[in-house]
Motif scaffolding. Structure first.
Motif, mmCIF file in Angstrom:
data_model
loop_
_atom_site.group_PDB
_atom_site.id
_atom_site.type_symbol
_atom_site.label_atom_id
_atom_site.label_comp_id
_atom_site.label_asym_id
_atom_site.label_seq_id
_atom_site.Cartn_x
_atom_site.Cartn_y
_atom_site.Cartn_z
ATOM 1 N N LYS A 157 -18.972 -2.980 3.344
ATOM 2 C CA LYS A 157 -18.355 -4.096 4.038
ATOM 3 C C LYS A 157 -17.659 -5.027 3.057
ATOM 4 O O LYS A 157 -16.486 -5.388 3.249
ATOM 5 N N VAL A 158 -18.376 -5.404 2.007
ATOM 6 C CA VAL A 158 -17.803 -6.341 1.033
ATOM 7 C C VAL A 158 -16.580 -5.709 0.350
ATOM 8 O O VAL A 158 -15.539 -6.343 0.199
ATOM 9 N N THR A 159 -16.697 -4.437 -0.038
ATOM 10 C CA THR A 159 -15.580 -3.768 -0.708
ATOM 11 C C THR A 159 -14.373 -3.686 0.224
ATOM 12 O O THR A 159 -13.235 -3.944 -0.187
ATOM 13 N N SER A 160 -14.610 -3.348 1.479
ATOM 14 C CA SER A 160 -13.519 -3.250 2.448
ATOM 15 C C SER A 160 -12.786 -4.590 2.578
ATOM 16 O O SER A 160 -11.552 -4.642 2.662
ATOM 17 N N ARG A 161 -13.533 -5.679 2.561
ATOM 18 C CA ARG A 161 -12.917 -7.006 2.677
ATOM 19 C C ARG A 161 -12.139 -7.381 1.413
ATOM 20 O O ARG A 161 -11.080 -8.017 1.493
ATOM 21 N N MET A 162 -12.662 -6.968 0.259
ATOM 22 C CA MET A 162 -11.949 -7.220 -0.998
ATOM 23 C C MET A 162 -10.620 -6.450 -1.003
ATOM 24 O O MET A 162 -9.600 -6.947 -1.484
ATOM 25 N N ILE A 163 -10.654 -5.228 -0.473
ATOM 26 C CA ILE A 163 -9.434 -4.421 -0.369
ATOM 27 C C ILE A 163 -8.417 -5.141 0.521
ATOM 28 O O ILE A 163 -7.230 -5.210 0.181
ATOM 29 N N THR A 164 -8.885 -5.688 1.635
ATOM 30 C CA THR A 164 -7.987 -6.421 2.530
ATOM 31 C C THR A 164 -7.305 -7.579 1.788
ATOM 32 O O THR A 164 -6.088 -7.784 1.916
ATOM 33 N N VAL A 165 -8.066 -8.320 0.983
ATOM 34 C CA VAL A 165 -7.498 -9.453 0.247
ATOM 35 C C VAL A 165 -6.442 -8.973 -0.754
ATOM 36 O O VAL A 165 -5.325 -9.511 -0.815
ATOM 37 N N MET A 166 -6.773 -7.935 -1.522
ATOM 38 C CA MET A 166 -5.833 -7.456 -2.543
ATOM 39 C C MET A 166 -4.592 -6.833 -1.907
ATOM 40 O O MET A 166 -3.485 -6.973 -2.426
ATOM 41 N N ASP A 167 -4.798 -6.155 -0.793
ATOM 42 C CA ASP A 167 -3.688 -5.582 -0.041
ATOM 43 C C ASP A 167 -2.752 -6.711 0.435
ATOM 44 O O ASP A 167 -1.520 -6.651 0.256
ATOM 45 N N ALA A 168 -3.343 -7.770 0.969
ATOM 46 C CA ALA A 168 -2.549 -8.917 1.444
ATOM 47 C C ALA A 168 -1.838 -9.635 0.297
ATOM 48 O O ALA A 168 -0.785 -10.254 0.483
ATOM 49 N N MET A 169 -2.408 -9.551 -0.904
ATOM 50 C CA MET A 169 -1.757 -10.131 -2.086
ATOM 51 C C MET A 169 -0.512 -9.326 -2.484
ATOM 52 O O MET A 169 0.259 -9.754 -3.341
ATOM 53 N N GLY A 170 -0.390 -8.121 -1.901
ATOM 54 C CA GLY A 170 0.771 -7.289 -2.185
ATOM 55 C C GLY A 170 0.575 -6.303 -3.325
ATOM 56 O O GLY A 170 1.556 -5.768 -3.858
ATOM 57 N N LYS A 171 -0.680 -6.042 -3.711
ATOM 58 C CA LYS A 171 -0.913 -5.094 -4.803
ATOM 59 C C LYS A 171 -0.445 -3.694 -4.376
ATOM 60 O O LYS A 171 -0.782 -3.218 -3.302
ATOM 61 N N ASP A 172 0.341 -3.046 -5.243
ATOM 62 C CA ASP A 172 0.797 -1.683 -4.944
ATOM 63 C C ASP A 172 -0.351 -0.688 -5.048
ATOM 64 O O ASP A 172 -0.460 0.240 -4.259
ATOM 65 N N ILE A 173 -1.185 -0.906 -6.071
ATOM 66 C CA ILE A 173 -2.314 -0.014 -6.335
ATOM 67 C C ILE A 173 -3.585 -0.841 -6.337
ATOM 68 O O ILE A 173 -3.633 -1.911 -6.945
#
Lengths: 334, 334
Positions: A123-139
């Motif tokens: 759960k925590v990792t999935s939410r961290m991914i959402t934040v980084m994805d929203a930041m626009g990280k390509d990878i």
């Protein structure tokens, strides 16, 4: 006050770090921010890197970051492995080396020591991914420790799973058998200069029926996937030999990662991943809400206390007690 | 047909193995059997043994079993570590050595490869403990891999947590910092003949303010606990040096385990554990039931499908969707 989400969408590091702290601490403010971010996600290529402590994952990621950056790609790293030099937990000098990226605003590194988490890893990792994805990280690279249930979970959180091994360790063979390796889209045999890699290579080839010649010393790429994409929807794991500490073989690995991304996009699996993540996120939240609502009610409930007492005095069992609780409290509308 | 539970209560190995298979496969028949067993549990002393692959946990457990058996105690082993020679997964000769216990009907060994589990580690392990407890095992040893969230969970599943380390590996220091070691009731520094143990010993002593002289080469027991039980309700972790492969130091460790059991019984913590396990089991079952009931309803629901579509097209977020689902389907009675 301006939502943190506004900052996150502008790739602001302070806003992202603050939101990530809310997520780790299960602060309810996290949910309000994540609501605002979700509609801006689904863009990143998410890569899981897994392997036992000592396999050199962190060094490998360090070199991979350089390659991604030289290709102008922005990068996020989520280090779930408590023994990773990326985590604040490290005593060792490795961490200092990693910090060179801290001067690069397009590399965001977040460590998740497993200590004291209230939520689960997924759960925590999935939410961290959402934040980084929203930041626009390509990878987004997610580093995990390569032992146990976490690894199987991580497969569902990423597009591309890289399993990092080193030759000459009997332990790895045991782990192969235990199913950890079955999650691999890409194998890396690291520290190829220091250890005998032949046994491990041939074991991997036999186990996964990989073509011979798929892992050539020095080049190390299995090119058979270009053909197999056309032939079928299947993906055969490739094997790459690397010496991350000497920056050898990583260029070929990076090509392999892009090959896998290409495969995922051609087959529609890249966007399927996002559908699956959304579904899992929603189900997890529903489960959480449900349990929290109910447990709040149970806290001071006399039936619950009686049932628990019965359990302790061996007069009941938790299954029967659970049924009684549900009958008492819940009514499904449909 | 006679319930498997009747067999389990007579310590019948076939019945227990079959029930354990039901538990692993989340076969609903498991629940009916567990209901019958729960009232007969709460007797066993449950010991967690955790440490990285290569720390020699399995060999240590192997020798511990011999000591427990020579004291006429019956033993169960639950091996959660996929790299353990106890698991069916092992390629190596170690497994054959462990099998000597398979001729002893009072030693029951169950391996849980993490591969393909539908439930979580905690849930499955907790249920396996219930079965072995109902079989009448005096001691239940739970072996885990020593990396990640699992370790923190395991603390809640056992009475006594033993963390097994080996000297001379920098990785361990990182893991100390990451919080894995904070779950220890007892430290073992194994392979004391092969590696330098002094740095690790002094690190542990400094981190946990252990008394000097608590870990003497050859004897290796911290006797200060006998005093501290009287003085306060606190427990200070002891350090034991062992060479499990040469059967050295394990006798002292066994004494230390009984000292900890004694401490738990004197302070009432031994039975508190069972209260806490019962509460956790009940809550887990309630959560499971709730989620399953709801997800079954959602499977073919048009609102759910619409919400999922909205998510994928970035028109919604899983938190708002979850709230809509709960409003649609649920009604709390009180």
């Amino acid at each position: 006050m301006e939502p943190l989400a506004n900052g996150v969408l502008k790739a602001d590091i302070k806003a992202a770090a603050k939101l990530m702290r809310y997520i780790e601490e299960e602060d309810t403010r996290a949910i309000d921010e994540l609501k605002l971010l979700y509609g801006h996600t689904g863009h990143s290529h998410i890569i899981g890197i897994t392997g036992l402590p000592g396999s050199g994952k962190s060094t490998l990621i360090d070199v991979m970051i350089e390659y991604f950056r030289s290709g102008k790609k922005t990068v996020g790293v989520i280090a779930v492995d408590p023994s990773s030099p990326f985590t604040g937990g490290s005593f060792l000098g490795d961490r200092i080396r990693m910090q060179k990226h801290s001067f690069d605003k397009d590399v965001f590194i977040k460590s998740l020591p497993t200590k004291g988490w209230r939520g689960g890893i997924s759960k925590v990792t999935s939410r961290m991914i959402t934040v980084m994805d929203a930041m626009g990280k390509d990878i987004i690279a997610v580093e995990t420790a390569g032992v146990g249930q976490t690894e199987v979970d991580i497969k569902n959180l990423v597009h591309t799973t890289i399993v990092v091994l080193v030759g000459g360790l009997g332990d790895y063979i045991q782990i192969i058998k235990a199913g950890i390796l079955e999650i691999a889209d890409i194998f890396v045999i690291n520290k190829a200069d220091k250890n005998n890699t032949e046994d491990l290579e041939s074991d991997l080839k036999n186990l996964f029926s990989l073509d011979t010649g798929s892992a050539k010393e020095g080049s190390g790429s299995d090119k058979s996937n270009a053909g197999s994409i056309k032939e079928s929807a299947g993906w055969k794991p490739s094997i790459y030999l690397t010496e991350a500490a000497n920056n050898k073989g990583v260029d070929r690995l990076i090509e392999g990662i892009f090959e896998h991304e290409n495969y995922l996009r051609l087959t529609g699996k890249f966007s399927n991943y996002f559908r699956s993540k959304s579904n899992n996120d929603m189900k997890e939240i529903i489960s959480d809400y449900l349990s929290n609502l109910l447990f709040e009610k149970l806290e001071n409930d006399s039936l619950y206390k009686k049932l628990l007492d019965d359990l302790i005095h061996n007069d009941s069992d938790p299954y029967t007690a659970a049924e009684k609780i549900l009958n008492q409290f819940l009514n499904f509308k449909k």
